[in-house]
Design a protein around this motif. Structure first.
Motif, mmCIF file in Angstrom:
data_model
loop_
_atom_site.group_PDB
_atom_site.id
_atom_site.type_symbol
_atom_site.label_atom_id
_atom_site.label_comp_id
_atom_site.label_asym_id
_atom_site.label_seq_id
_atom_site.Cartn_x
_atom_site.Cartn_y
_atom_site.Cartn_z
ATOM 1 N N ARG A 44 10.598 -0.027 6.045
ATOM 2 C CA ARG A 44 10.714 1.322 6.591
ATOM 3 C C ARG A 44 11.791 2.102 5.854
ATOM 4 N N ALA A 45 12.916 1.453 5.593
ATOM 5 C CA ALA A 45 14.016 2.127 4.897
ATOM 6 C C ALA A 45 13.595 2.561 3.495
ATOM 7 N N ASN A 46 12.852 1.705 2.803
ATOM 8 C CA ASN A 46 12.399 2.049 1.455
ATOM 9 C C ASN A 46 11.416 3.210 1.480
ATOM 10 N N TYR A 47 10.516 3.178 2.450
ATOM 11 C CA TYR A 47 9.538 4.263 2.565
ATOM 12 C C TYR A 47 10.238 5.590 2.881
ATOM 13 N N LEU A 63 0.825 -1.209 0.000
ATOM 14 C CA LEU A 63 0.000 0.000 0.000
ATOM 15 C C LEU A 63 0.858 1.257 0.000
ATOM 16 N N THR A 64 1.848 1.323 0.876
ATOM 17 C CA THR A 64 2.678 2.526 0.961
ATOM 18 C C THR A 64 3.543 2.706 -0.286
ATOM 19 N N THR A 65 3.931 1.615 -0.908
ATOM 20 C CA THR A 65 4.713 1.714 -2.143
ATOM 21 C C THR A 65 3.888 2.348 -3.260
ATOM 22 N N VAL A 66 2.629 1.928 -3.378
ATOM 23 C CA VAL A 66 1.733 2.520 -4.378
ATOM 24 C C VAL A 66 1.521 4.004 -4.097
ATOM 25 N N VAL A 67 1.277 4.332 -2.829
ATOM 26 C CA VAL A 67 1.007 5.720 -2.444
ATOM 27 C C VAL A 67 2.189 6.622 -2.776
ATOM 28 N N MET A 68 3.381 6.223 -2.350
ATOM 29 C CA MET A 68 4.543 7.075 -2.569
ATOM 30 C C MET A 68 4.935 7.128 -4.036
ATOM 31 N N GLY A 69 4.721 6.042 -4.754
ATOM 32 C CA GLY A 69 5.012 6.056 -6.183
ATOM 33 C C GLY A 69 4.142 7.058 -6.923
ATOM 34 N N GLN A 103 11.113 15.249 -0.227
ATOM 35 C CA GLN A 103 11.615 16.421 0.482
ATOM 36 C C GLN A 103 12.752 17.085 -0.285
ATOM 37 N N LYS A 104 13.640 16.275 -0.846
ATOM 38 C CA LYS A 104 14.784 16.821 -1.577
ATOM 39 C C LYS A 104 14.346 17.579 -2.826
ATOM 40 N N GLN A 105 13.249 17.157 -3.436
ATOM 41 C CA GLN A 105 12.741 17.900 -4.595
ATOM 42 C C GLN A 105 12.378 19.326 -4.189
ATOM 43 N N VAL A 106 11.658 19.461 -3.097
ATOM 44 C CA VAL A 106 11.267 20.796 -2.640
ATOM 45 C C VAL A 106 12.482 21.576 -2.153
ATOM 46 N N ASP A 107 13.415 20.901 -1.457
ATOM 47 C CA ASP A 107 14.654 21.564 -1.024
ATOM 48 C C ASP A 107 15.380 22.186 -2.209
ATOM 49 N N ARG A 108 15.475 21.409 -3.281
ATOM 50 C CA ARG A 108 16.208 21.875 -4.469
ATOM 51 C C ARG A 108 15.535 23.103 -5.078
ATOM 52 N N ILE A 109 14.213 23.065 -5.153
ATOM 53 C CA ILE A 109 13.488 24.196 -5.730
ATOM 54 C C ILE A 109 13.665 25.448 -4.876
ATOM 55 N N ALA A 151 13.257 6.425 2.188
ATOM 56 C CA ALA A 151 14.003 6.873 1.005
ATOM 57 C C ALA A 151 13.079 7.602 0.031
ATOM 58 N N GLN A 152 11.869 7.083 -0.157
ATOM 59 C CA GLN A 152 10.911 7.754 -1.039
ATOM 60 C C GLN A 152 10.454 9.091 -0.443
ATOM 61 N N ARG A 153 10.212 9.097 0.847
ATOM 62 C CA ARG A 153 9.810 10.343 1.515
ATOM 63 C C ARG A 153 10.915 11.383 1.429
#
Length: 206
Positions: A128-131, A68-74, A139-145, A133-135
């Motif tokens: 947890r580690a995979n989730y 479920l969380t993989t689908v959501v974050m994807g 965050q890094k996308q917004v940081d970069r912008i 990493a996606q989270r």
């Protein structure tokens, strides 16, 4: 079925996610009862399956949570990526598009987002580690912008990454309280919270 590209701005449009029945059932059970309160027997019944039938698709309750969380974050990462790409090179336009995308996602996928965030504690180490990493990628996308905006002079945040984190945290929190029958329509909420977000990063355009 065609392979035509999605229409411009389609990241704003939301339809039923079309989750497989076991994941849809798990989502419903996790929202109502929490991960630890939900039983495999109940999830199977909601999905119209026997317990062995459910295990054929997902070997454990943990596998359901991770699926479920993989689908959501994807979906979240895809939508914000398209929003930024369509916005063009200007940091202000990219910021507005990505924050709008985050806000809409946490309104229209509020149950999925809430489960993904609140049940981090229930994930086993690999999941947890995979989730995380996606989270972190989000965050890094917004940081970069925000850094791009500060460097180009359109944002005046003294602490860009702290401002970026505050904005993303605010967007994610929408999933905890937003209701379709609430005071604000989706467009009104986007307008109000975009204004708050722009102020947070010191944007010229408010």
């Amino acid at each position: 079925m065609t392979n035509e590209p999605a229409a411009r701005g389609s990241w704003r449009q939301y339809e039923d996610l079309g989750l497989p029945k076991p994941l849809a059932a798990a989502l419903e059970a996790f929202v109502e009862q929490g991960y630890h309160g939900a039983s495999i027997r109940d999830i199977a019944a909601r999905a119209g399956l026997s317990v062995p039938g459910l295990y054929h698709h997902y070997p454990s309750k943990q596998a359901l949570l991770i699926g479920l969380t993989t689908v959501v974050m994807g979906e979240l990462l895809e939508r914000t990526g398209v929003a930024e790409m369509e916005a063009g090179p200007d940091p202000s336009d990219r910021f507005d598009a990505v924050i709008e995308s985050l806000l809409r996602f946490h309104m229209f996928r509020r149950e999925q987002s809430f489960v993904a965030s609140s049940e981090l504690r229930s994930m086993e180490p690999e999941g947890r580690a995979n989730y995380i990493a996606q989270r972190d990628a989000q965050q890094k996308q917004v940081d970069r912008i925000v850094r791009d905006g500060v460097e180009s002079g359109v944002f005046a945040a003294e602490y860009p990454e702290d401002a970026s984190r505050a904005v993303v945290t605010m967007c994610v929190a929408v999933a905890q309280w937003y209701r379709p029958d609430g005071e604000l329509s989706p467009d009104e909420l986007v307008e109000r919270y975009l204004g708050i977000s722009r102020c947070t990063v010191g944007a010229e355009r408010i």
